[in-house]
Design a protein around this motif. Structure first.
Motif, PDB file in Angstrom:
ATOM      1  N   ASN A   1       7.220  -8.882  16.184  1.00  0.00           N
ATOM      2  CA  ASN A   1       6.390  -9.499  17.214  1.00  0.00           C
ATOM      3  C   ASN A   1       6.535 -11.017  17.251  1.00  0.00           C
TER       4      ASN A   1
ATOM      5  N   SER B   1      13.712  -8.582  22.663  1.00  0.00           N
ATOM      6  CA  SER B   1      12.770  -7.878  23.533  1.00  0.00           C
ATOM      7  C   SER B   1      11.657  -8.804  24.020  1.00  0.00           C
TER       8      SER B   1
ATOM      9  N   THR C   1       8.692  -8.169  24.034  1.00  0.00           N
ATOM     10  CA  THR C   1       7.559  -8.014  23.111  1.00  0.00           C
ATOM     11  C   THR C   1       7.578  -9.069  22.013  1.00  0.00           C
ATOM     12  N   GLN C   2       8.742  -9.676  21.770  1.00  0.00           N
ATOM     13  CA  GLN C   2       8.895 -10.654  20.688  1.00  0.00           C
ATOM     14  C   GLN C   2       8.644 -12.095  21.137  1.00  0.00           C
TER      15      GLN C   2
ATOM     16  N   ARG D   1      -1.149 -10.365  23.690  1.00  0.00           N
ATOM     17  CA  ARG D   1      -0.577  -9.044  23.391  1.00  0.00           C
ATOM     18  C   ARG D   1      -1.619  -7.936  23.538  1.00  0.00           C
TER      19      ARG D   1
ATOM     20  N   ASP E   1      -1.309  -7.211  27.303  1.00  0.00           N
ATOM     21  CA  ASP E   1      -0.067  -6.513  27.666  1.00  0.00           C
ATOM     22  C   ASP E   1       0.920  -6.629  26.510  1.00  0.00           C
ATOM     23  N   PRO E   2       0.943  -5.644  25.609  1.00  0.00           N
ATOM     24  CA  PRO E   2       1.812  -5.722  24.433  1.00  0.00           C
ATOM     25  C   PRO E   2       3.300  -5.700  24.776  1.00  0.00           C
ATOM     26  N   LYS E   3       3.676  -5.123  25.914  1.00  0.00           N
ATOM     27  CA  LYS E   3       5.083  -5.013  26.275  1.00  0.00           C
ATOM     28  C   LYS E   3       5.629  -6.294  26.910  1.00  0.00           C
ATOM     29  N   ASP E   4       4.777  -7.044  27.585  1.00  0.00           N
ATOM     30  CA  ASP E   4       5.228  -8.247  28.286  1.00  0.00           C
ATOM     31  C   ASP E   4       4.147  -9.327  28.240  1.00  0.00           C
TER      32      ASP E   4
ATOM     33  N   ARG F   1      12.978 -12.245  29.480  1.00  0.00           N
ATOM     34  CA  ARG F   1      12.160 -11.467  30.423  1.00  0.00           C
ATOM     35  C   ARG F   1      12.983 -11.053  31.643  1.00  0.00           C
TER      36      ARG F   1
END
Length: 254
Positions: A129, A191, A193-194, A231, A234-237, A176
């Motif tokens: 993360n 990613s 997410t990072q 996060r 929105d944990p994915k983005d 992104r």
């Protein structure tokens, strides 16, 4: 504001600002001049490096820098001569001068010839993360070659408590893929997410008003706090909310 209401509000602001109209007045317009992956990432890296101060000045100076690189940044980085570097010496943006610029070109050449390019270096130490360790490692690799000491201040180190706003912004641009045509999404080994939010005066002030950030300084600890809260939305983005925080602060005076 409760979490559900806050998310709804910020998602609406993301949709408002995360669209092609955003590009015209933002430094991201500079890498959008190019189609080749390496041209995009080098133009993006150099533009983000000087992305502090007046936005119009940033864009004007980044345009000038691309002209000095013959509007072919990757070719210039790989194939420059000393005479080519000498052409860069009159360049200046605030405390980033021609000597720094020439040093950056030499360091970028080292990255592409010996470390398979910018994406490879940033991906190497990526954590689940976070890319903050990656950014610190990147600085070490970038300055492996002989370099000017003064130039090191232009690459932030999160492990020394910097929020590393400009590098985090660059990474947002590269990683992104929002299908809105703003961020490029040309790096596949990292990613969304990072990613971490580019934290500056505007985004920090808005985040505090919305209860997303309590820490008063805009440093690495504040960035971790903000990232943790984004996060949850929105944990994915999570970094899409940079558009909301920035837009609210700069365009709406929130």
């Amino acid at each position: 504001m409760k979490k559900a209401a806050l998310k709804e509000f910020l998602d609406a602001k993301v949709n408002q600002y995360n669209n092609p109209k955003f590009i015209e007045t933002d430094p991201i317009k500079i890498p959008h001049k190019f189609d080749n992956k390496e041209d995009i990432e080098i133009a993006g890296f150099l533009t983000s490096t000087i992305a502090w101060g007046n936005r119009k000045s940033i864009i004007n100076n980044a345009n000038r820098l691309m002209e000095l690189l013959d509007n072919a940044p990757y070719d210039f980085v790989l194939n420059h001569s000393q005479t080519d570097l000498d052409k860069l010496l009159p360049f200046v943006h605030r405390t980033f001068n021609g000597d720094d610029c020439a040093q950056f070109i030499k360091c970028l050449r080292h990255i592409y010839l010996n470390h398979s390019g910018l994406e490879s270096v940033f991906a190497k130490h990526a954590e689940t993360n976070s890319l903050q360790k990656s950014i610190s490692n990147f600085k070490s690799v970038f300055f492996e070659i002989e370099h000017l000491q003064r130039t090191k201040k232009h690459v932030s180190d999160p492990l020394k408590n910097s929020a590393a706003k400009r590098i985090n912004m660059f990474l947002r641009w590269m990683v992104r893929n929002d299908s809105a045509g703003v961020d490029f999404g040309i790096w596949n080994s990292v990613s969304p997410t990072q990613l971490s939010c580019p934290l500056d005066v505007h985004s920090g002030n808005v985040a505090r008003k919305l209860g997303l950030l309590n820490r008063k300084q805009n440093d690495a600890k504040a960035l971790l706090e903000l990232d943790t809260n984004l996060r949850k939305l929105d944990p994915k983005d999570p970094v899409k909310y940079d558009f909301a925080l920035f837009g609210l602060g700069v365009f709406e005076g929130f």
